[in-house]
Enzyme design. Structure first.
Site, PDB file in Angstrom:
ATOM      1  CG  ASN A   7       5.530   0.336  -4.316  1.00 13.25           C
ATOM      2  OD1 ASN A   7       5.444   0.745  -5.468  1.00 13.25           O
ATOM      3  ND2 ASN A   7       6.534  -0.409  -3.891  1.00 13.25           N
TER       4      ASN A   7
ATOM      5  CD  GLU B 230       8.721   0.198   5.806  1.00 14.24           C
ATOM      6  OE1 GLU B 230       9.014   0.207   4.613  1.00 14.24           O
ATOM      7  OE2 GLU B 230       7.724  -0.410   6.266  1.00 14.24           O
TER       8      GLU B 230
ATOM      9  CB  CYS C 216      14.954   0.109  -3.628  1.00 10.27           C
ATOM     10  SG  CYS C 216      13.782   1.466  -3.506  1.00 10.27           S
TER      11      CYS C 216
ATOM     12  CG  LEU D 280      -1.833   1.210   1.398  1.00 10.67           C
ATOM     13  CD1 LEU D 280      -2.818   1.303   0.245  1.00 10.67           C
ATOM     14  CD2 LEU D 280      -2.565   1.138   2.742  1.00 10.67           C
TER      15      LEU D 280
ATOM     16  CB  SER E 255       3.660  -2.376  -5.458  1.00  7.08           C
ATOM     17  OG  SER E 255       3.092  -3.557  -4.933  1.00  7.08           O
TER      18      SER E 255
ATOM     19  CG  ASN F 233      13.192  -1.024   2.543  1.00  9.28           C
ATOM     20  OD1 ASN F 233      12.857  -1.394   1.419  1.00  9.28           O
ATOM     21  ND2 ASN F 233      13.091   0.240   2.924  1.00  9.28           N
TER      22      ASN F 233
ATOM     23  CG  HIS G 122      10.786   3.655   1.776  1.00  9.27           C
ATOM     24  ND1 HIS G 122      10.829   2.497   1.034  1.00  9.27           N
ATOM     25  CD2 HIS G 122      10.241   3.307   2.963  1.00  9.27           C
ATOM     26  CE1 HIS G 122      10.329   1.498   1.745  1.00  9.27           C
ATOM     27  NE2 HIS G 122       9.956   1.973   2.916  1.00  9.27           N
TER      28      HIS G 122
END
Length: 426
Positions: free
Chosen positions: A24, A172, A355, A22, A27, A109, A240
């Protein structure tokens, strides 16, 4: 001499598009698509090769076993791995999707890393992230802690267990932490970026209390800065901080709307770090920033003293972002080179170059204490590439997650990877 090692996450054999995250946008936009685990892992390995070719030290973190039958047993499912997974597939498909996620690839993360020059005891501290906001990510935390202890077992490192799982302690990791210093070996300023207060459209992925705890555990809290990410950035899809800002040594590259208290933060950083270079992209909208993942580029120090940006192809293909990159290269700053990498498989799940890596600054003595099985040269990278080409599935459709043949293939792939890790490194 202190250098920074990038530990990239090897993309696992169950990489899929289940749309679990959620907030993102990528995604959710690609939920239900057919993934290509082999192509995904090879794209990540090519990025690692790019860093090696630049003369940098490169490491990797392996994916934990997925589907995570060992975790599901803690929820009361019993029997062999295949029996456990069959029960979950029958009773709770969402739980199976979470247990099959390959999201550990995004090692930014995995933990918050605090450099030895800044910490109270002079060791490198790694505070394992609990990733408690999202079910699929929370299942990684214990596995990640075990992996980090395996990689960084020497006395030069302190690996901390994840914070307690609680609504107000969501952590995170390094994706919400920046370190600014004259160089990697100098004492620096640690900036912890937390989400907006709860109640917005998207969840608060990084809680202020979690950032404070990480700083406290490493002994950097007295000198740390805590900044709130802007609500506008979060609404635009910057789940993020590393989607809207990246720092390296004395350079901060950020979108003007990255931080809620931008003027105060920049003033404090400038006061603490003479020679700070701030690069802001004033002609790039938040929408283009998120679409291109320009700020999710890796900003790395090169052996010649300058810096390079490692950007995804989406940044090259976005006209506004590419103009900003050319402006950065032409300006008077340490960034002199850009490398474009194809990470479309990861990007389709919302993960760009930054990431996929955990940055660990180490002095020579600390580097010698890192488990060599997790460090790469070109020869070991070639072997790892052949392993992926042999054992990683070519494609996974959503319906494949309930197929015992996929579960078996993933287990075989993990066994092959463990053989690679336990083989002599010389």
């Amino acid at each position: 001499m202190t250098l920074e090692i990038n530990f990239d996450g090897l993309i696992g054999p169950t990489h899929n598009y289940a749309g679990l995250s959620l907030g993102n946008i990528a995604s959710h936009s690609n939920a239900g698509a057919v993934s290509s685990p082999r192509a995904a892992a090879l794209q990540g390995l090519t990025k690692m090769r790019t860093l090696l070719d630049l003369g940098l030290t490169q490491g990797f973190l392996p994916p934990p076993p997925r589907p995570a039958a060992h975790v599901l047993r803690r929820l009361g499912f019993k029997g062999s791995d295949q029996a456990v997974l069959a029960q979950v597939a029958d009773e709770d498909l969402d739980l199976l999707r979470a247990a099959s996620s390959a999201s550990s690839m995004w090692t930014a993360n995995a933990a918050t890393v605090l450099a030895a020059p800044d910490t109270a005891d002079g060791r490198v501290h790694l505070v394992t992230a609990n990733l408690g906001t999202m079910l699929h990510r929370s299942l990684e935390a214990d596995d990640t802690y075990a992996t980090l202890r395996r990689v960084f077992s020497g006395e030069a490192f302190a690996v901390h267990a994840p914070l307690p799982f609680a609504a107000h302690l969501g952590d995170e990791g390094a994706a919400n932490h920046m370190r600014l210093a004259a160089n990697h070996g100098a004492r620096g300023v640690n900036v912890f970026v937390h989400g907006a207060p709860r109640g917005g459209r998207f969840p608060e992925r990084q809680a202020l209390r979690a950032s404070q705890a990480a700083a406290r555990l490493a002994g950097v809290q007295p000198t740390a800065l805590f900044a709130m990410q802007s609500a506008e950035a979060i609404k635009a899809g910057a789940f993020h901080n590393d989607v809207v800002a990246v720092a390296n040594a004395n350079v901060l590259l950020a979108h003007p709307q990255a931080f809620a208290t931008r003027p105060d933060l920049l003033a404090e950083l400038s006061a603490r770090l003479p020679g700070l270079v701030v690069i802001e992209t004033r002609d790039l909208s938040l929408e283009d920033a998120v679409a291109s993942y320009l700020f999710n580029s890796q900003l790395v120090s090169l052996p010649d003293g300058y810096m390079a940006l490692i950007v995804p192809v989406e940044a090259r293909d976005n006209a506004a972002a590419w103009r900003e990159i050319q402006t950065i290269l032409a300006a008077d700053n340490p960034v002199t080179k850009v490398k474009v990498v194809d990470l479309r498989q990861s990007m389709s799940n919302g993960g760009g170059p930054a990431c996929l890596r955990l940055r660990v600054p180490v002095a020579a003595a600390a580097r010698d204490q890192i488990n060599p099985a997790f460090l790469l040269d070109h020869a070991r990278l070639d072997r790892l590439t052949r392993l992926v080409e042999t054992w990683w599935p070519r494609a996974i459709a959503p319906s494949d997650l309930t197929d015992p043949a996929l579960w078996e293939a993933a287990m075989v792939a993990h066994a092959a990877l463990e053989t690679f890790l336990t083989a002599p490194t010389v």
